[in-house]
Structures are given as structure tokens and as C-alpha cells.
Design a protein around this motif. Sequence first.
Motif, PDB file in Angstrom:
ATOM      1  N   VAL A 169       3.777   4.792   3.588  1.00 56.37           N
ATOM      2  CA  VAL A 169       3.013   3.541   3.747  1.00 56.37           C
ATOM      3  C   VAL A 169       1.856   3.499   2.754  1.00 56.37           C
ATOM      4  O   VAL A 169       1.603   2.473   2.110  1.00 56.37           O
ATOM      5  CB  VAL A 169       2.526   3.387   5.205  1.00 56.37           C
ATOM      6  CG1 VAL A 169       1.502   2.285   5.327  1.00 56.37           C
ATOM      7  CG2 VAL A 169       3.700   3.137   6.135  1.00 56.37           C
ATOM      8  N   GLN A 227       3.148   2.845  -0.718  1.00 58.63           N
ATOM      9  CA  GLN A 227       3.545   1.444  -0.876  1.00 58.63           C
ATOM     10  C   GLN A 227       2.331   0.535  -1.044  1.00 58.63           C
ATOM     11  O   GLN A 227       2.344  -0.390  -1.861  1.00 58.63           O
ATOM     12  CB  GLN A 227       4.392   0.994   0.306  1.00 58.63           C
ATOM     13  CG  GLN A 227       5.775   1.608   0.324  1.00 58.63           C
ATOM     14  CD  GLN A 227       6.546   1.280   1.595  1.00 58.63           C
ATOM     15  OE1 GLN A 227       5.986   0.810   2.580  1.00 58.63           O
ATOM     16  NE2 GLN A 227       7.844   1.563   1.566  1.00 58.63           N
ATOM     17  N   LYS A 228       1.277   0.799  -0.282  1.00 59.36           N
ATOM     18  CA  LYS A 228       0.055  -0.006  -0.410  1.00 59.36           C
ATOM     19  C   LYS A 228      -0.601   0.213  -1.769  1.00 59.36           C
ATOM     20  O   LYS A 228      -1.091  -0.736  -2.386  1.00 59.36           O
ATOM     21  CB  LYS A 228      -0.923   0.318   0.720  1.00 59.36           C
ATOM     22  CG  LYS A 228      -0.493  -0.228   2.057  1.00 59.36           C
ATOM     23  CD  LYS A 228      -1.509   0.036   3.134  1.00 59.36           C
ATOM     24  CE  LYS A 228      -1.041  -0.556   4.457  1.00 59.36           C
ATOM     25  NZ  LYS A 228      -2.010  -0.394   5.525  1.00 59.36           N
ATOM     26  N   TYR A 229      -0.611   1.460  -2.220  1.00 52.61           N
ATOM     27  CA  TYR A 229      -1.176   1.766  -3.536  1.00 52.61           C
ATOM     28  C   TYR A 229      -0.379   1.078  -4.645  1.00 52.61           C
ATOM     29  O   TYR A 229      -0.958   0.499  -5.561  1.00 52.61           O
ATOM     30  CB  TYR A 229      -1.188   3.289  -3.740  1.00 52.61           C
ATOM     31  CG  TYR A 229      -1.740   3.719  -5.071  1.00 52.61           C
ATOM     32  CD1 TYR A 229      -3.088   3.566  -5.378  1.00 52.61           C
ATOM     33  CD2 TYR A 229      -0.911   4.290  -6.035  1.00 52.61           C
ATOM     34  CE1 TYR A 229      -3.597   3.966  -6.600  1.00 52.61           C
ATOM     35  CE2 TYR A 229      -1.411   4.691  -7.259  1.00 52.61           C
ATOM     36  CZ  TYR A 229      -2.749   4.538  -7.527  1.00 52.61           C
ATOM     37  OH  TYR A 229      -3.244   4.931  -8.744  1.00 52.61           O
ATOM     38  N   ALA A 270       1.435  -1.620  -4.317  1.00 47.71           N
ATOM     39  CA  ALA A 270       1.184  -3.066  -4.195  1.00 47.71           C
ATOM     40  C   ALA A 270      -0.145  -3.428  -4.846  1.00 47.71           C
ATOM     41  O   ALA A 270      -0.267  -4.468  -5.508  1.00 47.71           O
ATOM     42  CB  ALA A 270       1.205  -3.489  -2.740  1.00 47.71           C
TER      43      ALA A 270
END
Length: 192
Positions: A20, A23-25, A27
Motif C-alpha cells: 500500500v 502504491q501511494k508513493y 501515485a
Amino acid sequence: MNMDDTPPNISTNQASYKTVLEQKYQALLDSTTPFVIQRWGAFTALLLVFVLRILIAQGWYIICYALGIYLLNLFLAFLTPRFDPALEEEIELEDDADEGPSLPTTAEEEFRPFVRRLPEFKFWYSATRATLIALFCSLFTALDLPVFWPILLLYFIILFVFTMKRQIQHMIKYRYLPFTTGKKQYTRAPGN
């Protein structure tokens, strides 16, 4: 006790949290892609902070030199085409279609767009990451090795001049320009 009563596997939870966060990084990185000027402005500010740190502290010249060599290497990869025409001359390829795009070597060849070995975003990302690492390394006195900094500066200038001279000669020989000014604008002929 049935299988549903067992506690969840901690390593599985850590792996999912890691995924997670990754994925945030990613994005966040993807959202900065269109902002070229702002990204390079932030990198310039970060580099200035590092240079000020070096100048005020009067130390960590080895880290500064290593960062300079790394940034020069990135810049050269940014200026170099992905499919180098010098290498294609040396290796006679029977089927050019499998190799991908390359620069035209004669005036009769069709135009092929310049494809960089290191794309602009990866250049910015690697340069920013390296500068952050160098800034972090400058916080430790164990990494402040005593050197005579004018020799390092002179060596870096000589290295920069010779590598850029070689790169410019390569660009002239194979007639490519790694920078574009945008789409060519055509004007209407008078009277149309």
C-alpha cells in the motif's frame, strides 16, 4: 479450534502495508510527472541547500565530488540516444526493424525521433534521490574525510570538459540534437 480462529500472519500484514505504501508513493510520483518546471525547481533548491551546507560547514568534499560525478553521469545518459549510432556502425545488423528506433546517419534516411537513454523523469528522480542521500551523508562527521578540495574541483572540471567535448563531437558526427523546442510552427504564405 478451527482455522478461522488463528491470528493473522504478521508478515502478511506487513507485506500488505508495504504494498500500500509503495502504491501511494508511486501515485505521488506519477502525479508530479506533468510539472517539469516545478520538479526541476525543487531539485535546484535542494541542490542549493546541499551546496550551502558544504560551503558553510567547510567539509564533506568527497561527498560533494561523488555527487558531482554521479550527476554528470546522469546528464550524459540524458544526452545520449537510446540506440547509439556509433554502436550500430560497429555491429552490422541484418534486420534493422528488430532493433527499434535509431538516429538517421545519412540525409536520405527518414527522420526518427530522438529517444533518450535516460528519460527526463528518471533523470530528475535519480538526481533528486542522490542529492537527498548526499545531504543526509553530510550530517555524519565520520564521512567528512580530509581532502585537498581544490584538486577535486580541478579534476571534476577537467573531467566535465573532456566528457562534454566527446559528447558534443558525437552529437555533431551523427547529427542529432537531444533538445527540442516543441512542435514546429508553420506560417501561411502571404496572399493565402
